[in-house]
Motif scaffolding. Structure first.
Motif, PDB file in Angstrom:
ATOM      1  N   ASP A   1      75.250  30.707 -93.356  1.00 57.12           N
ATOM      2  CA  ASP A   1      77.016  30.800 -94.347  1.00 57.12           C
ATOM      3  C   ASP A   1      77.108  32.535 -94.235  1.00 57.12           C
ATOM      4  OD1 ASP A   1      74.155  31.938 -94.773  1.00 57.12           O
ATOM      5  OD2 ASP A   1      73.719  30.978 -96.741  1.00 57.12           O
ATOM      6  N   ASP A   4      84.743  28.242 -99.319  1.00 54.46           N
ATOM      7  CA  ASP A   4      83.708  28.808-100.509  1.00 54.46           C
ATOM      8  C   ASP A   4      83.365  29.874 -99.511  1.00 54.46           C
ATOM      9  OD1 ASP A   4      82.121  29.307-102.313  1.00 54.46           O
ATOM     10  OD2 ASP A   4      80.870  27.489-102.159  1.00 54.46           O
ATOM     11  N   PRO A  60      78.171  30.989-101.087  1.00 58.37           N
ATOM     12  CA  PRO A  60      76.524  30.280-100.385  1.00 58.37           C
ATOM     13  C   PRO A  60      75.879  31.583 -99.916  1.00 58.37           C
ATOM     14  CG  PRO A  60      78.162  29.092 -99.452  1.00 58.37           C
ATOM     15  CD  PRO A  60      78.784  29.756-100.203  1.00 58.37           C
ATOM     16  N   ARG A  96      74.951  32.812-103.363  1.00 56.16           N
ATOM     17  CA  ARG A  96      74.011  32.595-104.242  1.00 56.16           C
ATOM     18  C   ARG A  96      72.614  32.466-102.999  1.00 56.16           C
ATOM     19  NH1 ARG A  96      76.075  29.865-108.028  1.00 56.16           N
ATOM     20  NH2 ARG A  96      78.212  29.562-107.603  1.00 56.16           N
ATOM     21  N   ARG A  97      72.226  32.415-102.024  1.00 53.11           N
ATOM     22  CA  ARG A  97      71.184  32.371-102.036  1.00 53.11           C
ATOM     23  C   ARG A  97      69.673  33.565-102.054  1.00 53.11           C
ATOM     24  NH1 ARG A  97      69.247  32.506 -96.680  1.00 53.11           N
ATOM     25  NH2 ARG A  97      71.411  32.856 -95.672  1.00 53.11           N
TER      26      ARG A  97
END
Length: 288
Positions: free
Chosen positions: A112, A162, A165, A168-169
């Motif tokens: 990501d 997007d 990720p 978010r991680r």
């Protein structure tokens, strides 16, 4: 004029949602909206905060990578994140630890991070460092002592990919977001996937095929996947057995074809010229 693309606005919204809301005592230094920027101010010229209307000649954010040249649009391709401090999971997290975590993910080649070109940051508030995927630069100006800059390859912004990720991680890793799935559940579903597409039987748990709730585990997602795997195991076995059989019954096929060929259908199928030839040949043979 230079625009703020939707995929970077989504990253901005994500960070502000979880680092700006002072809803309890654990947050003691919120990230403010003014500290998360995408488009450079009107005087800004050149660099990833600018779209095609503001880039300059030999702009490094365009010329050093084909991904940038091919992805140049009016969209900016950068995100600045300002200072914050948050206590979570028994530890304090701030801009410094956030930045070094992101750089570590880039260095490790996490999937990501593939669209990140560079991160300009300070690990300690005293020195500015730069992680550059292309290896062109190693530092930046002193404004990065109090904010961290993320540059994204322009083609990823153009494609609308997007970019949340990674962030978010990070929020998950410090306990501000709940993980969508436990490690055990991931392993179980991976077991089903492996058995289904690579080979092997199901996980072997007893399941509730009808969903009637005969046992609690049967109503979980993993149990339903497990039951699906069992059914697929049975289907594969049946197909394997059928593959060894000869389904061709030549006599039956010939009999069926002949039964359908009535004299009328045969006559109708013969062209007039050929019909005349057949009649003459039959007459000749009868006369012999």
């Amino acid at each position: 004029m230079t625009r703020a693309p939707a995929n970077l606005m989504a990253v901005r919204s994500l960070l502000l949602t979880h680092l700006n809301i002072d809803k309890n005592a654990v947050r003691d230094a919120d990230l403010e909206p003014a500290e998360v920027g995408i488009v450079g101010d009107p005087d800004h010229r050149g660099g990833y905060h600018c779209g095609s209307d503001r880039v300059v000649k030999n702009d490094y954010s365009v010329v050093e990578s084909s991904r940038d040249r091919n992805g140049l649009t009016l969209d900016a391709a950068a995100l600045d994140v300002g200072q914050f401090r948050v206590a979570s999971g028994g530890r304090t997290h701030d801009l410094r630890s956030f930045s070094t975590w992101c750089v570590a993910q880039c260095t490790a080649g996490a999937a990501d991070t593939r669209d990140l070109r560079e991160i300009i940051y300070s690990p300690d508030g005293r020195v500015v460092r730069r992680w550059d995927r292309l290896g062109r630069r190693s530092s930046g100006d002193n404004s990065h002592l109090w904010h961290t800059h993320f540059s994204f390859f322009r083609d990823s912004i153009k494609a609308g990919r997007d970019q949340t990720p990674l962030f978010r991680r990070y929020l998950t890793s410090i306990g501000l977001l709940e993980d969508d799935m436990s490690e055990k559940a991931e392993q179980q579903i991976n077991s089903v996937f492996t058995g289904m597409f690579i080979g092997g039987s199901s996980m072997g748990r007893r399941v509730d095929p009808d969903g009637a709730g005969s046992e609690t585990a049967s109503n979980s997602l993993v149990a339903k996947l497990d039951y699906t795997m069992l059914r697929l195991d049975t289907l594969v076995s049946q197909l394997t057995a059928l593959a060894g059989r000869d389904f061709t019954d030549e006599p039956a096929i010939v009999q069926g074809v002949l039964a359908a060929l009535t004299p009328e259908k045969i006559a109708a199928a013969i062209p007039p010229t050929m019909a005349q030839q057949v009649a003459e040949e039959l007459a000749r043979r009868l006369a012999e």
